[in-house]
Motif scaffolding. Structure first.
Motif, PDB file in Angstrom:
ATOM      1  N   GLY A   1       1.005  -1.228  -0.024  1.00 21.85           N
ATOM      2  CA  GLY A   1       0.087  -0.046   0.003  1.00 21.85           C
ATOM      3  C   GLY A   1       0.889   1.293  -0.031  1.00 21.85           C
ATOM      4  O   GLY A   1       0.482   2.209  -0.699  1.00 21.85           O
ATOM      5  N   LEU A   2       1.871   1.416   0.842  1.00 19.34           N
ATOM      6  CA  LEU A   2       2.762   2.441   0.968  1.00 19.34           C
ATOM      7  C   LEU A   2       3.453   2.746  -0.289  1.00 19.34           C
ATOM      8  O   LEU A   2       3.624   3.854  -0.897  1.00 19.34           O
ATOM      9  CB  LEU A   2       3.671   2.376   2.160  1.00 19.34           C
ATOM     10  CG  LEU A   2       4.666   3.410   2.213  1.00 19.34           C
ATOM     11  CD1 LEU A   2       3.976   4.919   2.498  1.00 19.34           C
ATOM     12  CD2 LEU A   2       5.682   3.014   3.309  1.00 19.34           C
ATOM     13  N   MET A   3       4.156   1.499  -0.798  1.00 12.83           N
ATOM     14  CA  MET A   3       4.800   1.438  -2.225  1.00 12.83           C
ATOM     15  C   MET A   3       4.005   2.078  -3.262  1.00 12.83           C
ATOM     16  O   MET A   3       4.474   2.962  -4.003  1.00 12.83           O
ATOM     17  CB  MET A   3       5.235   0.202  -2.498  1.00 12.83           C
ATOM     18  CG  MET A   3       6.305  -0.481  -1.680  1.00 12.83           C
ATOM     19  SD  MET A   3       7.868   0.083  -1.754  1.00 12.83           S
ATOM     20  CE  MET A   3       8.251  -1.071  -3.103  1.00 12.83           C
ATOM     21  N   LEU A   4       2.658   1.707  -3.503  1.00 10.29           N
ATOM     22  CA  LEU A   4       1.676   2.224  -4.501  1.00 10.29           C
ATOM     23  C   LEU A   4       1.546   3.531  -4.311  1.00 10.29           C
ATOM     24  O   LEU A   4       1.730   4.393  -5.107  1.00 10.29           O
ATOM     25  CB  LEU A   4       0.495   1.242  -4.368  1.00 10.29           C
ATOM     26  CG  LEU A   4      -0.676   1.666  -5.379  1.00 10.29           C
ATOM     27  CD1 LEU A   4      -0.060   1.675  -6.772  1.00 10.29           C
ATOM     28  CD2 LEU A   4      -2.119   0.766  -4.994  1.00 10.29           C
ATOM     29  N   ARG A   5       1.282   3.995  -3.125  1.00  6.20           N
ATOM     30  CA  ARG A   5       0.704   5.527  -2.867  1.00  6.20           C
ATOM     31  C   ARG A   5       2.028   6.308  -3.096  1.00  6.20           C
ATOM     32  O   ARG A   5       1.973   7.370  -3.685  1.00  6.20           O
ATOM     33  CB  ARG A   5       0.640   5.551  -1.199  1.00  6.20           C
ATOM     34  CG  ARG A   5       0.169   7.054  -0.790  1.00  6.20           C
ATOM     35  CD  ARG A   5      -1.041   7.505  -1.735  1.00  6.20           C
ATOM     36  NE  ARG A   5      -1.264   8.826  -1.237  1.00  6.20           N
ATOM     37  CZ  ARG A   5      -1.856   9.645  -2.225  1.00  6.20           C
ATOM     38  NH1 ARG A   5      -1.867   9.397  -3.540  1.00  6.20           N
ATOM     39  NH2 ARG A   5      -2.097  10.861  -1.665  1.00  6.20           N
ATOM     40  N   LEU A   6       3.242   6.114  -2.718  1.00  7.96           N
ATOM     41  CA  LEU A   6       4.764   6.831  -2.987  1.00  7.96           C
ATOM     42  C   LEU A   6       4.771   6.766  -4.566  1.00  7.96           C
ATOM     43  O   LEU A   6       5.234   7.785  -5.059  1.00  7.96           O
ATOM     44  CB  LEU A   6       5.637   6.234  -2.333  1.00  7.96           C
ATOM     45  CG  LEU A   6       5.856   6.441  -0.721  1.00  7.96           C
ATOM     46  CD1 LEU A   6       6.890   5.561  -0.129  1.00  7.96           C
ATOM     47  CD2 LEU A   6       5.660   7.930  -0.473  1.00  7.96           C
ATOM     48  N   THR A   7       4.558   5.619  -5.261  1.00  2.00           N
ATOM     49  CA  THR A   7       4.895   5.675  -6.714  1.00  2.00           C
ATOM     50  C   THR A   7       3.671   6.574  -7.152  1.00  2.00           C
ATOM     51  O   THR A   7       4.273   7.395  -8.390  1.00  2.00           O
ATOM     52  CB  THR A   7       4.805   4.270  -7.217  1.00  2.00           C
ATOM     53  OG1 THR A   7       5.815   3.339  -6.386  1.00  2.00           O
ATOM     54  CG2 THR A   7       5.041   4.153  -8.715  1.00  2.00           C
ATOM     55  N   GLU A   8       2.595   6.574  -6.857  1.00  2.00           N
ATOM     56  CA  GLU A   8       1.583   7.423  -7.351  1.00  2.00           C
ATOM     57  C   GLU A   8       1.769   8.949  -7.290  1.00  2.00           C
ATOM     58  O   GLU A   8       1.795   9.662  -8.272  1.00  2.00           O
ATOM     59  CB  GLU A   8       0.129   7.095  -6.817  1.00  2.00           C
ATOM     60  CG  GLU A   8      -0.403   5.675  -7.312  1.00  2.00           C
ATOM     61  CD  GLU A   8      -1.656   5.565  -6.442  1.00  2.00           C
ATOM     62  OE1 GLU A   8      -1.844   6.094  -5.510  1.00  2.00           O
ATOM     63  OE2 GLU A   8      -2.656   4.521  -6.937  1.00  2.00           O
ATOM     64  N   LEU A   9       2.626   9.238  -6.250  1.00  2.00           N
ATOM     65  CA  LEU A   9       2.847  10.619  -6.014  1.00  2.00           C
ATOM     66  C   LEU A   9       4.270  10.930  -6.750  1.00  2.00           C
ATOM     67  O   LEU A   9       4.744  12.152  -6.733  1.00  2.00           O
ATOM     68  CB  LEU A   9       3.230  10.801  -4.232  1.00  2.00           C
ATOM     69  CG  LEU A   9       1.976  10.694  -3.713  1.00  2.00           C
ATOM     70  CD1 LEU A   9       2.632  10.588  -1.847  1.00  2.00           C
ATOM     71  CD2 LEU A   9       1.067  11.954  -3.729  1.00  2.00           C
ATOM     72  N   GLY A  10       4.872   9.828  -7.558  1.00  2.00           N
ATOM     73  CA  GLY A  10       6.150  10.268  -8.331  1.00  2.00           C
ATOM     74  C   GLY A  10       7.295   9.961  -7.501  1.00  2.00           C
ATOM     75  O   GLY A  10       8.231  10.377  -7.828  1.00  2.00           O
ATOM     76  N   LEU A  11       7.245   9.236  -6.340  1.00  2.00           N
ATOM     77  CA  LEU A  11       8.391   9.242  -5.389  1.00  2.00           C
ATOM     78  C   LEU A  11       8.656   7.876  -5.496  1.00  2.00           C
ATOM     79  O   LEU A  11       8.514   6.960  -4.876  1.00  2.00           O
ATOM     80  CB  LEU A  11       7.976   9.423  -3.899  1.00  2.00           C
ATOM     81  CG  LEU A  11       7.665  10.766  -3.670  1.00  2.00           C
ATOM     82  CD1 LEU A  11       7.174  10.863  -2.101  1.00  2.00           C
ATOM     83  CD2 LEU A  11       8.507  12.038  -3.962  1.00  2.00           C
ATOM     84  N   ASN A  12       9.390   7.544  -6.589  1.00  2.00           N
ATOM     85  CA  ASN A  12      10.005   6.186  -6.932  1.00  2.00           C
ATOM     86  C   ASN A  12      11.442   6.050  -7.167  1.00  2.00           C
ATOM     87  O   ASN A  12      12.033   7.119  -7.111  1.00  2.00           O
ATOM     88  CB  ASN A  12       9.545   5.600  -8.283  1.00  2.00           C
ATOM     89  CG  ASN A  12       9.585   6.957  -9.437  1.00  2.00           C
ATOM     90  OD1 ASN A  12       9.990   7.807  -9.165  1.00  2.00           O
ATOM     91  ND2 ASN A  12       9.101   6.313 -10.698  1.00  2.00           N
ATOM     92  N   GLN A  13      12.124   4.983  -7.055  1.00  2.00           N
ATOM     93  CA  GLN A  13      13.428   4.781  -6.873  1.00  2.00           C
ATOM     94  C   GLN A  13      14.217   5.491  -8.119  1.00  2.00           C
ATOM     95  O   GLN A  13      13.737   5.518  -9.261  1.00  2.00           O
ATOM     96  CB  GLN A  13      13.812   3.151  -7.114  1.00  2.00           C
ATOM     97  CG  GLN A  13      15.382   3.035  -6.855  1.00  2.00           C
ATOM     98  CD  GLN A  13      15.536   1.417  -6.867  1.00  2.00           C
ATOM     99  OE1 GLN A  13      14.703   0.766  -6.885  1.00  2.00           O
ATOM    100  NE2 GLN A  13      16.697   1.177  -6.464  1.00  2.00           N
TER     101      GLN A  13
END
Length: 111
Positions: free
Chosen positions: A59-71
């Motif tokens: 859930g957290l990984m999905l939310r951060l990725t949706e915000l553009g905060l990816n590796q």
């Protein structure tokens, strides 16, 4: 009898296949020395950082990725307030709580 081979026992003058102490950008054809990743909450105001990894559930990984905060994303810490902080990715500003920011591991980017 078997003998354990330790990483520090490698012959002098040889480099490992994967250099853990350098981060290379194949597009720009440059390498920069990387430091040990640290939680985003430890970054100072105004510091530029690059996301190395996200540590959390799906859930957290999905939310951060949706915000553009990816590796690999580059961020600038705009403001620190209490446990939370505001980061900028390009022209977009994102407010993060302390718990979420702790699970984002980053390294400093040379200015």
């Amino acid at each position: 009898m078997s003998q354990a081979i330790l990483l520090h026992d490698r012959p002098q003058g040889r480099t490992p296949f994967f250099a853990a102490d350098a981060m290379c950008d194949p597009v720009a054809q440059t390498c920069t020395a990387s430091t040990k990743p640290f939680p985003l909450t430890m970054a100072t105001e105004g510091e530029r950082v690059r996301i190395q990894s996200l540590q959390g559930g799906k859930g957290l990984m999905l939310r951060l990725t949706e915000l553009g905060l990816n590796q690999g994303a580059e961020l600038r810490v705009v403001q620190r307030q209490g446990g939370g902080l505001v980061v900028a990715r390009g022209e977009t500003r994102i407010a993060l709580g302390g718990g979420m920011a702790t699970k984002i591991l980053v390294t400093a980017v040379a200015s």
